[in-house]
Design a protein around this motif. Structure first.
Motif, PDB file in Angstrom:
ATOM      1  N   CYS A 322       0.853  -1.176   0.000  1.00  0.00           N
ATOM      2  CA  CYS A 322       0.000   0.000   0.000  1.00  0.00           C
ATOM      3  C   CYS A 322       0.899   1.241   0.000  1.00  0.00           C
ATOM      4  CB  CYS A 322      -0.893   0.009   1.235  1.00  0.00           C
ATOM      5  SG  CYS A 322      -1.769   1.574   1.442  1.00  0.00           S
ATOM      6  N   CYS A 325       0.132   3.669   3.401  1.00  0.00           N
ATOM      7  CA  CYS A 325       0.555   3.331   4.752  1.00  0.00           C
ATOM      8  C   CYS A 325       1.704   2.325   4.785  1.00  0.00           C
ATOM      9  CB  CYS A 325      -0.625   2.794   5.556  1.00  0.00           C
ATOM     10  SG  CYS A 325      -1.212   1.206   4.956  1.00  0.00           S
ATOM     11  N   ARG A 327       1.644  -0.900   4.325  1.00  0.00           N
ATOM     12  CA  ARG A 327       1.319  -2.293   4.661  1.00  0.00           C
ATOM     13  C   ARG A 327       1.551  -3.178   3.440  1.00  0.00           C
ATOM     14  NH1 ARG A 327      -3.455  -0.304   7.150  1.00  0.00           N
ATOM     15  NH2 ARG A 327      -3.320  -0.390   9.406  1.00  0.00           N
ATOM     16  N   CYS A 339      -6.716  -1.792   0.912  1.00  0.00           N
ATOM     17  CA  CYS A 339      -5.924  -1.782   2.144  1.00  0.00           C
ATOM     18  C   CYS A 339      -6.825  -1.383   3.317  1.00  0.00           C
ATOM     19  CB  CYS A 339      -4.759  -0.813   2.002  1.00  0.00           C
ATOM     20  SG  CYS A 339      -3.724  -0.749   3.465  1.00  0.00           S
ATOM     21  N   CYS A 341      -6.310   0.714   5.435  1.00  0.00           N
ATOM     22  CA  CYS A 341      -6.313   2.154   5.681  1.00  0.00           C
ATOM     23  C   CYS A 341      -7.325   2.876   4.795  1.00  0.00           C
ATOM     24  CB  CYS A 341      -4.935   2.743   5.460  1.00  0.00           C
ATOM     25  SG  CYS A 341      -4.448   2.811   3.727  1.00  0.00           S
TER      26      CYS A 341
HETATM   27 ZN   LIG Z   1      -2.769   1.267   3.431  1.00  0.00          ZN
END
Ligand SMILES: [Zn+2]
Length: 404
Positions: A322, A325, A327, A339, A341
């Motif tokens: 992602c 963020c 991840r 994701c 987020c």
């Molecule tokens: Zn993310």
């Protein structure tokens, strides 16, 4: 050093003396190949030592420079043969079948104004080759930044190599980052603070591949009793497939470069080196890798001529990360990357943003910056549309550029 081979046709047939030279040259190459195989050497100098005296005795008057370049051709044929042999392919003794000769740049003279080549054959005998010069050829002949490289003479045409030092790439004002897929290039174009999705589709490439793959399979089945015919037919099938795919890849590359050149963009690509498709052992999968590599090759080569900077980055995790963020998702996803987020984006475009982030974080993209949050989700620019490409003239420059 950039080298571009330009084909010229001749105003008239090859003079008889030149035809004889082609035959002698071929003979010299094939003799040197045999001598080199026996003595297990490939270098031009070693071949020279081995074969020069014998050949000299039989062809006492052949221009010495040509003989040396025959050994060079033999050397490269031997190298290819060695490589194949190491890979375990059945080793037939290589030989040059076509009538041809190669002359290094000091072994011929080309008058760039008149398009006349002065080719020495042997002591006291030169031939004149008159080239048919079109506007396309003028571009190369008149560009004095280009120097002359080797000359390849074939029975009905010649190939002149033009050389130039690779010019320094420009410093980019914008960047395009591309994720390379089986049927398309998908990516992001970033100029200023704004990022937009871009796409160049080439669905035909996979279709052509599949069709030729099926056809080859069928041929192998039908000609199972005759391996020689089967092999020849398959080889011809393969050459046809490569030509058809090459043509389309060139069109795609031209469109990408036109877009990049007009906006002074750098191009970010994933480094495909070392990527094996280990997902499945199916032949289809394995086949589908080479057009992508080939497309990159074409883009990189053309970019050098046009001073477009190309940045290659390691694609590790680019499809799973992602960009907001950081991840890393562990499972393979569908068409959309999602994701926790809240970030959602087309999976391929998401990958291209990650490639761009890698390039930026490694300092490879000059001073360019990009904030993925500023990506415009509702815009898509089309770099290449196969429908327009198929209808256009086969001289390239076919991609439409616009906002849809
Ligand atoms: Zn993310």
């Amino acid at each position: 050093m950039l080298v571009k081979g330009v084909v010229f046709y001749l105003e008239s047939d090859l003079p008889p003396d030149a035809k004889l030279l082609l035959e002698d040259f071929r003979l010299a190459v094939n003799n040197a190949i045999r001598a080199g195989l026996q003595a297990r050497v490939t270098s031009r100098n070693a071949l020279n030592k081995l074969a020069y005296k014998d050949f000299r005795r039989e062809h006492p008057r052949m221009y010495a420079q040509h003989l040396v370049s025959a050994f060079e051709v033999a050397g490269s044929a031997l190298k290819i043969h060695r490589k194949r042999f190491r890979k375990g392919a059945t080793g037939r003794i290589p030989f040059v079948k076509r009538l041809m000769m190669k002359a290094e740049n000091q072994a011929y003279k080309l008058d760039r104004k008149s398009g006349i080549i002065d080719l020495p054959i042997r002591a006291g005998c030169h031939v004149e080759l008159r080239l048919i010069v079109s506007q396309y050829h003028r571009k190369y002949l008149d560009d004095m930044a280009l120097s002359l490289g080797s000359l390849t003479v074939l029975p009905d045409r010649v190939i002149v190599a033009f050389r130039k030092d690779a010019p320094k790439p420009y410093s980019p004002d914008s960047v395009i980052s591309l994720d390379t897929n089986e049927r398309s290039l998908d990516g992001v174009f970033v100029e200023g603070d704004v990022g937009k999705a871009i796409k160049a589709e080439f669905p035909e490439v996979a279709i052509i591949q599949q069709r030729h793959h099926d056809r080859r399979k069928r041929l192998q089945r039908k000609k199972a009793h005759d391996r020689r015919t089967s092999r020849n037919l398959c080889r011809r099938e393969g050459a046809r497939e490569h030509r058809r795919i090459d043509y389309r890849l060139h069109q795609v590359a031209d469109s990408v470069l036109k877009f990049a050149e007009e906006r002074k963009s750098a191009i970010v690509l994933e480094d495909l080196k070392g990527i094996k498709s280990n997902r499945s052992k199916e032949l289809n999968r394995r086949l589908s890798m080479w057009p992508r590599r080939k497309l990159h090759q074409i883009i990189e080569y053309k970019a050098q001529w046009k001073r477009v900077p190309v940045i290659k980055v390691n694609p590790k995790n680019s499809s799973r990360t992602c960009p907001i963020c950081g991840r890393i998702q562990d499972s393979r996803m569908g068409a959309e990357f999602e994701c926790e987020c809240g970030w959602r984006l087309d999976r391929h475009i998401n990958a291209s943003i990650n490639l761009l982030q890698t390039a930026i974080s490694k300092g490879m993209a000059g001073g360019l910056r990009f904030n993925p949050g500023a990506f415009q989700h509702d815009v898509m620019m089309i770099l290449y549309d196969p429908m327009t490409g198929a209808r256009s003239e086969p001289n390239g420059t076919s991609g439409i550029v616009g906002v849809t």
